[in-house]
Structures are given as structure tokens and as C-alpha cells.
Design a protein around this motif. Sequence first.
Motif: not given
Length: 445
Positions: A336-337, A339, A341, A378-379, A381-382, A385-386
Motif C-alpha cells: 500500500s505504501t 505502490k 507498478d 489493492l494492486q 486500485q494502485i 491511480e497510476k
Amino acid sequence: MEADLSGTIVAMISLGCSKNLVDSEVMLGKLLEAGAVLTPSAHHADILLINTCGFISPAKKESIDTILSAIHRRDTVAKKQKIVVTGCLFQRYGEELSTLLPEVDLFLGLDEVPKIDIHLKQLLDKNSDCKKNPSLNISPRFIPDFDHPRFQLTPLHFGYIKIAEGCNHPCTFCIIPKIRGRYRSRSIKSVVAEAESMIQRGIKEIILISQDTTFYGQDLSPDRSSLLVDLLDSLEAMDGDFWIRLLYTHPAHWTTSLIEKFSNSSKITKYIDIPIQHISDPILQRMQRKTEESYIQELLSEIRSKVKNAAIRTTLIVGFPGESEEDFQKLYSFISTFKFDRLGVFPYSAEEGTKAEKMIGKIPEAIKKRRAKKIMELQKQIVEEKNKGLVGRSLKVLVDAPGLARTEWDAPDIDCLVHVPYSLPAGHFAEVKIIGFKEYDLIAQ
């Protein structure tokens, strides 16, 4: 000694990873040199060659199912066909596999890859004393080099170069060292010669692979940790517009000079494939990964700060024996911190013959799957955002097929795709503008 297989029709089913694919290409190249005729149709082949994978349980099941399907097809359609099984599954299980599957005409270990033509000739020769199970070298030494012919199975614009074979790591979850043997590097001269040949054929992406590319050269001498950088220097000095991609880099063997090479090169893709497996020290110790949390954090932070515009990809195992909820939450918090790719996660699979198989503290399957699912959610969502940050940017892509391309941050058959206009020719680079995304994939014009 070379065998004459003129007119013999051969089909191949190649299973498993890209490293296994290179072995398949070598076998087909050798058979073509011997005069064999290759066919994509298993029904019409005199010999069906199955190159198996024996890494983890799903791969083993796929290999067994493929062999059983081939036997059934032969019994019903191609009664005179010979079935030959090679690859990791037989290298791992040897006599046990040949006893289990007596219908297979020939089993071959990994060291028999360069002699495939001789074995098949003996199999077809009615007067030959062909052994159904040639002696199996339990510690194989073969490694494909530029002296071995290859028949390319990848699309014409990218290909793999196996720079080394085997593995010296003691990871408690992995069976590869017992299957593939000790680590053994090719020479820079051999790798560069193969790369030059590929560039002359129009290859646009050279992908360097081994069980651990960052260990390259260290088997030759303990002070050869810079040999990978020397290899990369030689490869990027070649003329042409092409990408160089590294897969499977172990975090324990990254060096300052390698980070600098990634940072300064215009041909090496800014794609850092670095499987950390976990971040919690108790689990890393049980895995025998030769790394610890503080080192991994420092290494990844250094790479991200020095290799501008890089995509960092990792692979994780959840549900390893003894993984507490605290261990998992530490991993989840780190992802989570930091992130990543790109990220892949696997529920732990106990493999016969590994140290981890006998460890106490087994995690129930339901918990393993829940933890893997939570990380992938979680990934997702990451990545979303990217991807939002990429909209409006112009990127260089390599077109794999009509309508589909990849950025330098994406390895074939592993990572994301870029959906591009069908008018862009496959096998060439193109400049596109990102106008949107759908889940992991980008949309461009």
C-alpha cells in the motif's frame, strides 16, 4: 554425430515458462537441421514431442493432462504416432513418471536436449537398441548457447536469450535447483553473438532470462558481480533500434553499477522485475531468501529514486508456513505504501522435496486464497491511480499484433497491454497518445 530425420513429421507441445521455451526452440532447431518436417497439428505427426513443466502443482497437472490427452488422441486418431516426453517433469520424477505412463514411447532428461535428433532417429529405427529411458543425469549440465540452432516460437519481433541455466539459491519453497542443477553462465561472447543474429533478423526486443539474471557470472568467479553490467554494455553497443529487457532479478544481487546501468541506458527498458516474495523478516528467514526487510526497502527506494520513469514489478507468496496475520498485514501495508507498478501474487503451494514442505504452521487454503485476493484488489486500485496519471501522455510502444501493443514497462504474456489502432503494423515501434484505460490495460490513439 548427426541423425537423418528427412521426411519425419514432428509436432511439439511446449509447456511452462520462457526458459523452457528456449529448450523447445533448440530441440526444434536441431530437428530441422536433421531434415524433420515441423507441423502445428498433433494429429498428423509421426512424433509428438511434449516439453513439460514440473515447477508447481498446477504446472505438473497441466503436463500430466497434456500427456494423457496425447495418449488418448493417439489411441483414437494417430495409432502409429510416437510420443516423446522431455522437460522438467521427467527431470524431476524420472523413473516414477515412466512407470506411471508406460504408454509414452520415450522419456528424455534435460541433458538430452542437444541430442534430440539422435534419440528420435533411434526411436524410429526398428533395428535400434533405443532405451525407453536413457540414463538421467540428476544434476544436468546442458545450457543452450549460440552453437545450438533454434527455431523461434515467439513472434518475429521479440525473442528470449537464456544467459544462464540452473540456480544456486537455497529458497525453501523452490525445487528448481534440484531440477535444473547448479548455476552456470554463458560467456558474453556467446550471448552477444546470439543477440547480433537476432537483431539482423529484425528483432525489436531482446529478453534476457535465467533463474536469476543478477547472479550472472558469479559462478565463474566470486568477484565477477559486474559481469552482467559488462554484458549489458556489449549488448547496448550494437547498432539498431531495439529494447533489452531483463527478467527474474534476485534482490540479493543488485549492485550500484547495475542500478546506474538501468538509469543511463537508452536501450535497456526501465522495467525492474525483482521478485521479493515477502517483506516480513520471519517469513523471509523461513524462505531462506538471503534478504531482510530493511535491505529490500532500501534497495527498492534507491532504484525508484535513481532509475527515473521506471516500472518496478514484483512477485509475492502469501500463506507460506508460519505466516501470521501480523506478517501478512506488514506485507499488505508495504504494498500500500510502496505502490508497485506491476505485481503478481501466488498462494503458497507445497512442493515435494522442498524444505518448506515439512515445515509446521501450514496455512489453510481458504486463508491463502483470501490473502492473495486482498492483495490483488489493492494492486488493482494502485494500478488504476497510476493509469490515470498516464492519460494524455505520449508513449513509445511495441506493436505485438493488430490492435495490441506494449510499453517498455510491460513484458510479453505477463503484464498489461495497450489497445492501439489496428492500422499500426505489428512488429514495429510506434508513438501513441494514451486517451484512457480499462482496468489494467491502456487505450491509445
